[in-house]
Motif scaffolding. Structure first.
Motif, PDB file in Angstrom:
ATOM      1  N   THR A  25      -3.412   8.095  10.837  1.00  0.00           N
ATOM      2  CA  THR A  25      -3.119   9.510  11.463  1.00  0.00           C
ATOM      3  C   THR A  25      -4.140   9.960  12.084  1.00  0.00           C
ATOM      4  OG1 THR A  25      -3.580  10.190   9.091  1.00  0.00           O
ATOM      5  CG2 THR A  25      -1.190   9.725   9.616  1.00  0.00           C
ATOM      6  N   TYR A  30      -0.113  12.213  13.876  1.00  0.00           N
ATOM      7  CA  TYR A  30       1.258  12.044  12.650  1.00  0.00           C
ATOM      8  C   TYR A  30       2.297  11.358  13.343  1.00  0.00           C
ATOM      9  CZ  TYR A  30       4.894  13.173   9.573  1.00  0.00           C
ATOM     10  OH  TYR A  30       5.906  12.966   8.804  1.00  0.00           O
ATOM     11  N   SER A  31       2.709  11.776  14.294  1.00  0.00           N
ATOM     12  CA  SER A  31       3.929  11.378  14.917  1.00  0.00           C
ATOM     13  C   SER A  31       3.986   9.954  15.312  1.00  0.00           C
ATOM     14  CB  SER A  31       4.506  12.286  16.166  1.00  0.00           C
ATOM     15  OG  SER A  31       4.695  13.576  15.786  1.00  0.00           O
ATOM     16  N   LYS A  32       2.928   9.620  16.065  1.00  0.00           N
ATOM     17  CA  LYS A  32       2.828   8.253  16.402  1.00  0.00           C
ATOM     18  C   LYS A  32       2.476   7.369  15.041  1.00  0.00           C
ATOM     19  CE  LYS A  32       2.737   5.249  19.797  1.00  0.00           C
ATOM     20  NZ  LYS A  32       3.853   4.904  20.588  1.00  0.00           N
ATOM     21  N   LEU A  34       3.672   7.645  12.255  1.00  0.00           N
ATOM     22  CA  LEU A  34       5.185   7.578  11.603  1.00  0.00           C
ATOM     23  C   LEU A  34       5.792   6.832  12.291  1.00  0.00           C
ATOM     24  CD1 LEU A  34       7.268   8.677   9.490  1.00  0.00           C
ATOM     25  CD2 LEU A  34       7.701  10.294  11.101  1.00  0.00           C
ATOM     26  N   GLU A  35       5.845   6.791  13.414  1.00  0.00           N
ATOM     27  CA  GLU A  35       6.618   5.783  14.284  1.00  0.00           C
ATOM     28  C   GLU A  35       6.278   4.113  14.210  1.00  0.00           C
ATOM     29  OE1 GLU A  35       6.702   4.379  19.025  1.00  0.00           O
ATOM     30  OE2 GLU A  35       6.606   6.440  18.638  1.00  0.00           O
TER      31      GLU A  35
END
Length: 135
Positions: A25, A30-32, A34-35
């Motif tokens: 992270t 965060y978004s990447k 999570l992906e």
């Protein structure tokens, strides 16, 4: 280039361990993260390089030569300053600007007294290549 990496834990019903979520992270957001984690797909070497998950990419048959060349380059540099840089970067990851600048000053004061600093300055002034010894 066939190298890749994968966060495959999801494929066996688990989450990443050993601090992987903490590091990922901070590196990709965060978004990447999570992906990457919930998809569990292979990430090609070029994408790893783009995301900052690796420093360098090379052909498989060049790996040892490139790794040894980089290791030799670093070994001939002021290793005390490299270690101090790593400490500061690790500190900066979890501290504010004021405390990080203070820590930089502390490290710098220590480095001013090293042989490698004196050698680096002398080499610069006399226009020659420095001979760092890690002291």
């Amino acid at each position: 280039n066939h190298a890749n990496m994968r966060y495959a834990f999801i494929n066996i019903g688990l989450v990443p361990d050993n601090g992987s979520t903490w590091f990922l992270t901070r590196q990709v957001g965060y978004s990447k993260a999570l992906e990457i984690i919930i998809e569990g797909d292979k990430i090609p070497a070029a994408e790893c390089l783009r995301l900052g998950l690796t420093n360098k990419v090379c052909e498989a048959d060049e790996l040892m030569d490139k790794a040894l060349a980089w290791a030799n380059k670093l070994a001939n540099m002021p290793t005390i300053a490299i270690g101090a840089t790593k400490r500061i970067l690790n500190f900066a990851m979890n501290n504010d600007l004021y405390n990080t600048v203070t820590r930089e000053s502390e490290e710098q004061m220590h480095l001013f007294a090293t042989h490698d600093h004196k050698e680096g300055v002398t080499a610069f002034v006399t226009k020659r290549k420095p001979n760092f010894i890690g002291k």
